[in-house]
Design an enzyme around this catalytic site. Sequence first.
Site, short mmCIF file in Angstrom:
data_model
loop_
_atom_site.label_atom_id
_atom_site.label_comp_id
_atom_site.label_asym_id
_atom_site.label_seq_id
_atom_site.Cartn_x
_atom_site.Cartn_y
_atom_site.Cartn_z
N ASN A 36 0.83 -1.20 0.00
CA ASN A 36 0.00 0.00 0.00
C ASN A 36 0.87 1.26 0.00
OD1 ASN A 36 0.61 -0.93 2.74
ND2 ASN A 36 -0.71 0.71 3.49
N MET A 37 0.31 2.30 -0.60
CA MET A 37 1.01 3.59 -0.70
C MET A 37 0.03 4.71 -0.43
SD MET A 37 3.01 5.27 -4.01
CE MET A 37 4.38 4.11 -3.97
N GLU A 38 0.33 5.51 0.60
CA GLU A 38 -0.51 6.64 0.96
C GLU A 38 0.27 7.94 0.73
OE1 GLU A 38 -2.33 3.95 4.63
OE2 GLU A 38 -1.17 5.78 5.06
N HIS A 63 -3.85 0.58 -2.88
CA HIS A 63 -3.94 -0.59 -2.01
C HIS A 63 -2.92 -1.64 -2.46
CE1 HIS A 63 -8.13 0.38 -0.28
NE2 HIS A 63 -7.73 1.43 -0.98
N GLU A 81 -3.14 -4.87 -3.07
CA GLU A 81 -3.54 -5.73 -4.17
C GLU A 81 -3.45 -4.98 -5.50
OE1 GLU A 81 -6.09 -6.95 -0.57
OE2 GLU A 81 -5.08 -5.16 -1.34
N CYS A 113 -10.04 -5.72 1.09
CA CYS A 113 -11.22 -4.89 1.33
C CYS A 113 -12.13 -4.95 0.10
CB CYS A 113 -10.81 -3.45 1.62
SG CYS A 113 -10.09 -2.59 0.21
N CYS A 128 -10.69 -3.48 -3.13
CA CYS A 128 -9.74 -4.32 -3.86
C CYS A 128 -10.43 -5.50 -4.54
CB CYS A 128 -8.65 -4.81 -2.91
SG CYS A 128 -7.54 -3.49 -2.39
#
Length: 295
Positions: free
Chosen positions: A89-91, A102, A104, A129, A132
């Site tokens: 994941n990358m925010e 996300h 996936e 989730c 995804c």
Amino acid sequence: MHPRYHAPFAQLSDTLQHALLPILEHPDFVGMLLADEVTTLCTQCDLTPETLSYALLPLAAACAIAPISHFQVGAVAQGESGNLYFGANMEFAAVPLQQTLHAEQSAIAHAWLRQERGLTSITVNYTPCGHCRQFMNELNRANTLHIHLPGREPAQLHHYLPDAFGPQDLNITTLLMDPVNHGRTLLDADLLAQAALDAANRSHAPYSNALSGVALETDRGAVYTGRYAENAAFNPSLPPLQVALNLMNLAGEEIHSVRRAALVEPRNATISQWVMLQIILAEAGCTDVQQHFID
């Protein structure tokens, strides 16, 4: 070996550490294992591709950038080629949460940008989730895709997404990861814009027809591209900038090393990537951004 792998690597079995170390220490390691490397690791460590994927999850999760949630999710996608692709994941701090990538999505986009034509399974360290699950339903192998979760029996995607709404409901036959070339052209474009054009021509945008591609140039002169991946449910669509930044991150590059960027998209498209792309890149310290139009 990239420093982010040190702690999870130390938790692996001695046998797997010994077999995996030359791969991780290779200067060109980009967060993927080729099919022959997978076969060698499985033979040396008495593993299957599935159990190897489980073992690699902590390494994939170590690639996460999570300044908001501080929650690291890792994924490993297996391609029909036999290759394994990391995802995490990358925010983006100070940017709306809808722009989050996300794990996936990361693994899928990683495989797609490495020219993989289809996926057989995705292994994740936490239950996918709904966002995804819907994103995976856009794939050309969605009907046979297996989801692997620690402590559970493998199950196909439709087990996690029953009675799904997808591209078939909208009469879309070209699916995510199908090879495409939209054949658009640009005049008087430099090499960075041409790379973004190539990405746009391979993007998946059957609902809006708003093809788009991004190319990022780093301080050391490396170029990473990203393609738009649209979704039947719209919200899980993946912008091309996140796809390019994902490729950078998994290759071990800092996203703050982007010095120049180019976006290619249609003029007067029903949706545009331009405004949000500028915002995210400005947060990363890059303001040298070009916009090019295809008609």
